[in-house]
Scaffold this active site. Sequence first.
Site, mmCIF file in Angstrom:
data_model
loop_
_atom_site.group_PDB
_atom_site.id
_atom_site.type_symbol
_atom_site.label_atom_id
_atom_site.label_comp_id
_atom_site.label_asym_id
_atom_site.label_seq_id
_atom_site.Cartn_x
_atom_site.Cartn_y
_atom_site.Cartn_z
ATOM 1 C CG ASP A 115 -6.838 -1.290 -5.238
ATOM 2 O OD1 ASP A 115 -7.524 -0.378 -4.730
ATOM 3 O OD2 ASP A 115 -5.672 -1.535 -4.882
ATOM 4 C CG HIS A 140 -5.998 -0.890 -1.561
ATOM 5 N ND1 HIS A 140 -5.067 -0.637 -2.547
ATOM 6 C CD2 HIS A 140 -5.537 -0.273 -0.450
ATOM 7 C CE1 HIS A 140 -4.101 0.117 -2.057
ATOM 8 N NE2 HIS A 140 -4.363 0.345 -0.776
ATOM 9 C CB CYS A 159 -0.949 -0.043 1.187
ATOM 10 S SG CYS A 159 -2.211 1.234 1.185
#
Length: 235
Positions: A174, A204, A121
Amino acid sequence: MSTRYERIESHDGESFDAYCAVPATTPAPGILLFQEVFGVNDNMRGLAEQLAGRGYAALVPDVFWRVQRRFESKDESGLAEGMTLAQQLDHALVAKDITATFAHLLAMPECNGKVGGVGFCLGGTLAYLFATQSRVDGRGPDAVVSYYGSAISDVETGSKKIDFPMLFHYGANDPYIPQERVDEVEAAFAGHADVQVLRYDAGHAFSNWDAPSFYDKPAADLAWSRTLEFFAKHL
């Protein structure tokens, strides 16, 4: 395996912490592990320990230290605060802090001189920053893995700075990273035989077992197995 915290000296005379996990047998290849917005938490420490269990010396720098030292959250409850901290990061300074951590890892007696990087991330973006900007005495990392880095940009320019193997993991569902952005990454690295862009039927942060609303175990297990194979091959 053993764990501890290392003190990293920054370029401007300050210092910050990095969680360290090293295998029983050293020297070993080193890996810089880059945090999500949740900080250097149980998830990051657990990943570092998994890497040490696989024979790597892992180092996880606290990239939030210039804003708030040792911030960590276990789950989605800390998402808003973590996002606020991430928005306050000065990426030019973060790049210098990453390079300082890279130099520190290279100097550790437990490191054999080969260094990889992996991030998730926010950390996926930082892994890309590491790949494109961090150099110590003219050398860069040996292999880097980026998981769903939502702020990766200018890949056309960045791809020209990468002359080592790299692996990108993305979720095909995502909501934070349009597939057109993934297409751009794929196109920028089309001429790099040792760079792969992989997509998973997931959203995600699919690898974060500490965030149940994001975690997708099948995708996480597959991506992690590929990451370990990648490091085994290149480190």
